[in-house]
Design an enzyme around this catalytic site. Structure first.
Site, mmCIF file in Angstrom:
data_model
loop_
_atom_site.group_PDB
_atom_site.id
_atom_site.type_symbol
_atom_site.label_atom_id
_atom_site.label_comp_id
_atom_site.label_asym_id
_atom_site.label_seq_id
_atom_site.Cartn_x
_atom_site.Cartn_y
_atom_site.Cartn_z
ATOM 1 N N VAL A 127 0.836 -1.199 0.000
ATOM 2 C CA VAL A 127 0.000 0.000 0.000
ATOM 3 C C VAL A 127 0.872 1.250 0.000
ATOM 4 O O VAL A 127 1.988 1.258 0.513
ATOM 5 C CB VAL A 127 -0.956 0.026 1.206
ATOM 6 C CG1 VAL A 127 -1.837 -1.227 1.215
ATOM 7 C CG2 VAL A 127 -0.193 0.132 2.526
ATOM 8 N N LEU A 176 7.022 -2.033 -8.019
ATOM 9 C CA LEU A 176 6.413 -0.714 -8.152
ATOM 10 C C LEU A 176 6.472 0.063 -6.842
ATOM 11 O O LEU A 176 6.793 1.252 -6.836
ATOM 12 C CB LEU A 176 4.962 -0.854 -8.612
ATOM 13 C CG LEU A 176 4.696 -0.730 -10.114
ATOM 14 C CD1 LEU A 176 4.946 0.677 -10.625
ATOM 15 C CD2 LEU A 176 5.506 -1.738 -10.915
ATOM 16 N N LYS A 177 6.162 -0.588 -5.723
ATOM 17 C CA LYS A 177 6.183 0.113 -4.432
ATOM 18 C C LYS A 177 7.599 0.555 -4.079
ATOM 19 O O LYS A 177 7.811 1.681 -3.596
ATOM 20 C CB LYS A 177 5.624 -0.809 -3.345
ATOM 21 C CG LYS A 177 5.694 -0.221 -1.921
ATOM 22 C CD LYS A 177 4.887 1.057 -1.789
ATOM 23 C CE LYS A 177 5.074 1.721 -0.424
ATOM 24 N NZ LYS A 177 4.684 0.887 0.703
ATOM 25 N N ILE A 178 8.557 -0.316 -4.301
ATOM 26 C CA ILE A 178 9.954 0.011 -3.989
ATOM 27 C C ILE A 178 10.418 1.213 -4.808
ATOM 28 O O ILE A 178 11.061 2.137 -4.290
ATOM 29 C CB ILE A 178 10.846 -1.220 -4.237
ATOM 30 C CG1 ILE A 178 10.585 -2.287 -3.153
ATOM 31 C CG2 ILE A 178 12.315 -0.842 -4.279
ATOM 32 C CD1 ILE A 178 11.132 -3.654 -3.499
#
Length: 297
Positions: A127, A176-178
């Protein structure tokens, strides 16, 4: 006519983000929600929303169809899954486990393979956005899963997120979050450098940020991290701390090494994070590095 068995959702990890996410699931999913956390306080608060506290993570796993994890690190996720009475030991065919935290890409894919060996499914759905967004149900979620699994978990994720992206197979949500966090951290450094330079050159910082927000330097980071933290100098604890930010950045640097990319800007951020921790600021909200940048240390 027979009725379909009601879905049971499990939730493990009720921290800053986990508690409001779990509350939205309980209020909006129409499912029974079972939860566990080492701290009893959030379980007591969530009882008002019908969430049933359990005595262990394995108890949650044993009784649930889909289990969400909101834990501090990939290492903790791996330990919880692999320990003797862990989630893998309790996994059964058709079980779904969804990791909402930020974990390493390789670690995520390895866990997915281990769950698959037990005919269970593991998805990464880290998230993004703030605690306020978690409370409002307007998080952004980046999902790594096959399309069939995504179709099953998307309605549940929609109870706490307004923007949901299927990024590719398992592990791609973490990529993508990283990278999202890497860009954010680098931008916060740029904002902090601009503030320090601007003030030393005679420009009021509020004028600087307001003017930048009307130009091509505008960004989410400027409006939120810049204006709400760097400008007033407010870096509370129990926010996204330097320690947590550096953990996520380490994932990015590992991914850069694995892909052969020279991520030198990200390494500059890592040095600032390390310096902040050395200065005793590790528990503060991560834009606190602006203090160090302003001092010219």
């Amino acid at each position: 006519m027979g009725s379909k068995k009601a879905q049971v959702i499990g939730f493990i990890g009720l921290g800053v983000m986990g508690e409001p996410i779990c509350r939205n699931l309980a209020r909006k999913s129409g499912a029974q929600v079972l939860a566990f956390d080492l701290d009893a306080a959030p379980l007591q608060r969530l009882a008002a929303d019908g969430v049933q506290g359990q005595g262990s993570a394995s108890a949650v796993m044993a009784q649930s169809d889909t289990v969400f994890l909101s834990l501090p690190s990939g290492a903790i996720v791996a330990q919880l899954c692999r320990q003797q009475d862990g989630l893998l030991a309790s996994a059964r065919p058709g079980h779904i486990v969804v990791d909402l935290g930020t974990s390493s890409v390789d670690g995520t894919r390895q866990l997915a393979a281990e769950f698959a060996a037990r005919q269970a499914k593991f998805a990464d759905a880290p998230v993004a956005r703030t605690r306020a967004a978690a409370q409002a149900g307007t998080l952004a979620v980046m999902v790594g899963a096959d399309p069939e699994l995504f179709g099953v978990i998307e309605p549940l994720i929609a109870t706490f997120a307004s923007d949901i992206a299927l990024c590719g197979p398992v592990g791609c949500g973490q990529v993508l979050k990283i990278l999202n966090n890497m860009i954010l951290f680098e931008t916060v450094v740029a904002i902090s450098e601009a503030k320090a330079i601007g003030e030393k050159a005679g420009v009021d910082a509020s004028v600087l940020f307001d003017t930048l927000a009307n130009g091509s330097a505008d960004s989410f980071a400027l409006r939120n991290h810049g204006m709400k933290a760097v400008l007033p100098g407010e870096f509370p604890e129990r926010a996204f701390s330097v320690h947590y930010a550096r953990k996520d950045l380490q994932y990015a640097l590992q991914l850069a090494d694995d892909t052969g990319v020279d991520a030198r800007s990200a390494r500059v951020v890592d040095r600032w994070f390390a310096q902040a921790i050395e200065a005793g600021l590790g528990e503060k909200y991560h834009p606190v590095i602006s203090r160090l940048i302003a001092r010219g240390l």
